[in-house]
Design a protein around this motif. Structure first.
Motif, PDB file in Angstrom:
ATOM      1  N   CYS A 183       0.853  -1.235  -0.248  1.00  0.00           N
ATOM      2  CA  CYS A 183       0.201  -0.140  -0.063  1.00  0.00           C
ATOM      3  C   CYS A 183       0.892   1.105  -0.084  1.00  0.00           C
ATOM      4  O   CYS A 183       2.194   1.282   0.526  1.00  0.00           O
ATOM      5  N   ASP A 184       0.427   2.287  -0.585  1.00  0.00           N
ATOM      6  CA  ASP A 184       1.218   3.357  -0.595  1.00  0.00           C
ATOM      7  C   ASP A 184       0.985   4.387   0.572  1.00  0.00           C
ATOM      8  O   ASP A 184       1.839   5.232   0.764  1.00  0.00           O
ATOM      9  N   ARG A 185      -0.149   4.324   1.152  1.00  0.00           N
ATOM     10  CA  ARG A 185      -0.557   5.281   2.146  1.00  0.00           C
ATOM     11  C   ARG A 185      -0.890   4.454   3.594  1.00  0.00           C
ATOM     12  O   ARG A 185      -1.391   3.321   3.576  1.00  0.00           O
ATOM     13  N   ILE A 186      -0.404   4.774   4.826  1.00  0.00           N
ATOM     14  CA  ILE A 186      -0.851   4.161   6.016  1.00  0.00           C
ATOM     15  C   ILE A 186      -1.301   5.648   6.738  1.00  0.00           C
ATOM     16  O   ILE A 186      -0.804   6.558   6.895  1.00  0.00           O
ATOM     17  N   ASN A 187      -2.694   5.150   7.491  1.00  0.00           N
ATOM     18  CA  ASN A 187      -3.264   6.338   8.442  1.00  0.00           C
ATOM     19  C   ASN A 187      -3.216   5.453   9.768  1.00  0.00           C
ATOM     20  O   ASN A 187      -3.830   4.429  10.011  1.00  0.00           O
ATOM     21  N   VAL A 188      -2.509   6.260  10.838  1.00  0.00           N
ATOM     22  CA  VAL A 188      -2.540   5.355  12.072  1.00  0.00           C
ATOM     23  C   VAL A 188      -2.894   6.359  12.995  1.00  0.00           C
ATOM     24  O   VAL A 188      -2.658   7.334  13.306  1.00  0.00           O
ATOM     25  N   VAL A 189      -3.859   5.820  13.813  1.00  0.00           N
ATOM     26  CA  VAL A 189      -4.134   6.533  15.300  1.00  0.00           C
ATOM     27  C   VAL A 189      -3.649   5.885  16.360  1.00  0.00           C
ATOM     28  O   VAL A 189      -3.713   4.566  16.869  1.00  0.00           O
TER      29      VAL A 189
END
Lengths: 234, 234
Positions: free
Chosen positions: A179-185
């Protein structure tokens, strides 16, 4: 060589901002003809200072190809010292974007009138850290979001959860397609509330455990960003 | 529940040190019969406070088996704020032992008379971080070493090197046989000198690159310790 981000390009010269000029003149005590690096529009230049402390282009450096993923860190409002540390270290560790988010258990509440001043301050910390770590970009800091606004985020969506016991970050990353994008909370002191976790899951986020260690809130972003660097190292 | 390390066991009661008593009475405002966790000899206990603030054993908790590796962080003397941050975060990230080491490019020089006071202060930071992160042990801080004294260290010996370009930490760890101990050297601002790196190599250390990011000195230990946690996660 000291690096600065140019604010404007006029006649083969970059104009630097007030803070950088102060740094150049007063902290670094640089003089006419001294060399600096300037980044402008994600390009790197070697420049000489003219007698008005503008940066005259001497050489444009070859652009390095990077295959860095676009990492967005979604982080609750925290006490200033902790938040500043996260901004600085996350920038060093390659974060692309930071979204401050309102959470139930976050003890910091901001008035509307404070927000733009805060974001300006935070952006300055990220800019300085980008210069120090020789980045060609500065992480973007968004307005403060509510969790509901975290919907439809493209990429891999991860919650660093203390309640998740079976799926750990290692298993998760190693069984995930590219994947090219990671969003981490990440959560505040006291953690993300069960209701918030459920809401995030309903928005497409996956709960993962970071292992058994108990870390302070400000350590978690550094830990997870280090992990991304390592896992995607070539 | 708040955790403290007991200093002595007398008649089923743990004696706590002065700092912890201050924390219990003044910061936490605890009273007789309040519950605390006490760690003694790597065992965990639930205790109640008696009227003299000794910790009376109520229950001994079952020992958890851990397969943690023994990680020794070898770190140059740095400015106090940076060094303190490393001690705290390294403790959270599971470091077992810390060896301060003299290096050419370290700008901090300590007199012999300052050293024992420093080590006492550093140990206190590690103890508090161990309590906070619910560890059953406290990282041990050695006396200040010279690089020559880093010989014959059992385990995997690693230098976080900025001059190494081909072997990165990921390739290195993934092609290494299992080991129980890792000793990792990080450098000061300006890096480990070539002479020092050569000396370390002659003592059995391997140079590895941490990738392309440029990090502040205090970020490197947190990065490498995060990587170890991730790589050895089960």
């Amino acid at each position: 060589m000291q690096r600065y981000f140019g604010t404007k390009l006029v006649d083969n010269k970059f104009i630097l901002n007030e803070d950088d000029l102060y740094h150049i003149k007063t902290v670094m005590r640089m003089k006419e003809n001294d060399l600096i690096e300037v980044v402008y529009d994600k390009n790197e230049y070697i420049c000489t200072l003219d007698n008005e402390y503008n940066a005259l282009i001497k050489e444009k450096l070859t652009k390095k190809e990077t295959k860095d993923k676009f990492i967005t860190l979604i982080v609750p409002l925290l006490k200033e010292q902790k938040f500043d540390l996260i901004l600085q270290k996350a920038t060093e560790l390659g974060v692309s974007s930071i979204i401050p988010v309102k959470m139930e258990r976050s003890i910091i509440k901001l008035d509307n009138k404070d927000i733009s001043k805060k974001i300006e301050r935070w952006s300055k910390i990220c800019k300085e850290a980008s210069e120090q770590s020789k980045r060609v970009d500065i992480p973007e800091i968004s307005k403060i979001h509510s969790i509901n606004e975290l919907k439809d985020m493209p990429g891999l969506n991860i919650i660093c959860s203390t309640s998740e016991k079976s799926l750990n970050i290692k298993n998760f990353l190693q069984h995930t397609k590219n994947c090219d994008r990671i969003n981490v909370v990440v959560g505040p002191e006291g953690g993300i509330s069960p209701k918030e976790e459920e809401l995030l899951v309903s928005l497409g986020f996956t709960r993962v455990s970071l292992g058994n260690r108990i870390m302070r809130v400000e350590t978690v972003p550094l830990y997870i960003l280090s992990i991304f660097n390592y896992e995607f190292m070539e």
